[in-house]
Design an enzyme around this catalytic site. Structure first.
Site, mmCIF file in Angstrom:
data_model
loop_
_atom_site.group_PDB
_atom_site.id
_atom_site.type_symbol
_atom_site.label_atom_id
_atom_site.label_comp_id
_atom_site.label_asym_id
_atom_site.label_seq_id
_atom_site.Cartn_x
_atom_site.Cartn_y
_atom_site.Cartn_z
ATOM 1 N N GLU A 98 0.857 -1.188 0.000
ATOM 2 C CA GLU A 98 0.000 0.000 0.000
ATOM 3 C C GLU A 98 0.893 1.238 0.000
ATOM 4 O O GLU A 98 1.705 1.433 0.904
ATOM 5 C CB GLU A 98 -0.908 0.010 1.234
ATOM 6 C CG GLU A 98 -2.001 -1.038 1.236
ATOM 7 C CD GLU A 98 -3.234 -0.608 0.452
ATOM 8 O OE1 GLU A 98 -3.229 0.515 -0.103
ATOM 9 O OE2 GLU A 98 -4.204 -1.391 0.401
ATOM 10 N N ASP A 150 -6.598 2.003 -8.397
ATOM 11 C CA ASP A 150 -5.261 2.230 -7.848
ATOM 12 C C ASP A 150 -4.202 1.264 -8.394
ATOM 13 O O ASP A 150 -4.545 0.154 -8.779
ATOM 14 C CB ASP A 150 -5.312 2.152 -6.316
ATOM 15 C CG ASP A 150 -5.855 0.845 -5.770
ATOM 16 O OD1 ASP A 150 -6.922 0.403 -6.217
ATOM 17 O OD2 ASP A 150 -5.217 0.261 -4.875
#
Length: 256
Positions: A98, A150
């Site tokens: 992340e 993303d």
């Protein structure tokens, strides 16, 4: 997890949200995300709460500080409902990073240089230790195109490829006069592009109909490999870039 798997991690914040990888699978995919929240601290807090039922192996903040949450040998819960090259348990097959960025819903700022340096270093370390092939370094949007954007079209995939991470070719230049074809079209060209996308690994069937899923998959492909214009339309730039990408794979080695 008492200590990180890599010397690059400056902190460990164990998440309870993990389990063994199913079927003894070893990680063969490196999956990159952005956090989609305002700060890395908020992301780490949420990913380490049992009630969130989500996690990742690593979080990288804007300053390039790396925190490990789940041991690499374990199955973190970051991919969700996803598929790549017929594999539907992406969590068991992958390591998830992340990258702190508030994302499309919160302004989508550029990724800062210190962060990108850390992303490069961590990705290089992981792919070397696990033998992950270039074409298996993927975006969350690649494996979950109907749900995720993303790490997005601002993420510098070309830079990573130049650093030896991931698969990349120079995109075919846009022809502004070519609007491409869009949803509800049908025919051999649509089927051919669907076939090419599926051969690369995307979860799509060659129906010949330009349905909503095809639009999502084309959009995901563009976000990763032709980010200059992300519109979900099949234009010649998109098709040529896809063909070039497949042709650039090591001979005899499928993307999947």
């Amino acid at each position: 997890m008492d200590k990180p798997d890599t010397a690059l991690a400056g902190a460990v914040c164990p998440s309870p949200n993990f389990e063994p990888r199913r079927g003894g699978v070893r990680p063969s995919i490196l999956l990159l995300h952005y956090t989609g929240v305002a700060s890395a601290a908020k992301a780490i807090d949420w990913l380490s709460r049992a009630e969130s039922k989500v996690s990742a192996h690593y979080v990288i903040d804007e300053a390039g500080h790396i925190t490990q949450l789940v041991a690499e040998e374990m199955r973190a819960w970051h991919a969700g409902l996803a598929v790549w090259a017929g594999e539907t348990d992406i969590n068991s097959a992958s390591i998830g990073i992340e990258i702190q960025n508030p994302g499309h819903e919160l302004g989508f700022p550029d990724f800062p240089e210190p962060q990108l340096g850390a992303v490069e270093a961590l990705c290089r370390d992981i792919v070397a230790r696990h033998g992950i092939g270039p074409a298996r370094v993927l975006a969350h949007s690649d494996v979950a195109p109907t749900r995720k954007k993303d790490p997005g079209e601002k993420f510098p995939w070309a830079r990573l490829a130049h650093a030896g991470i991931g698969h990349w070719v120079t995109p075919e230049p846009l022809n502004r006069a070519d609007p491409g074809i869009a949803r509800d079209a049908a025919g051999p060209l649509v089927a051919a592009v669907q076939t090419l996308l599926a051969s690369y690994g995307y979860g799509i069937e060659a129906t010949g109909g330009f349905d909503p899923r095809t639009e999502f998959v084309v959009t995901a492909f563009q976000r990763h490999f032709r980010p200059e214009r992300v519109d979900g339309r099949i234009d010649q730039s998109t098709v040529t870039t896809l063909e070039r990408l497949i042709a650039a794979l090591p001979k005899g080695a499928p993307a999947s």
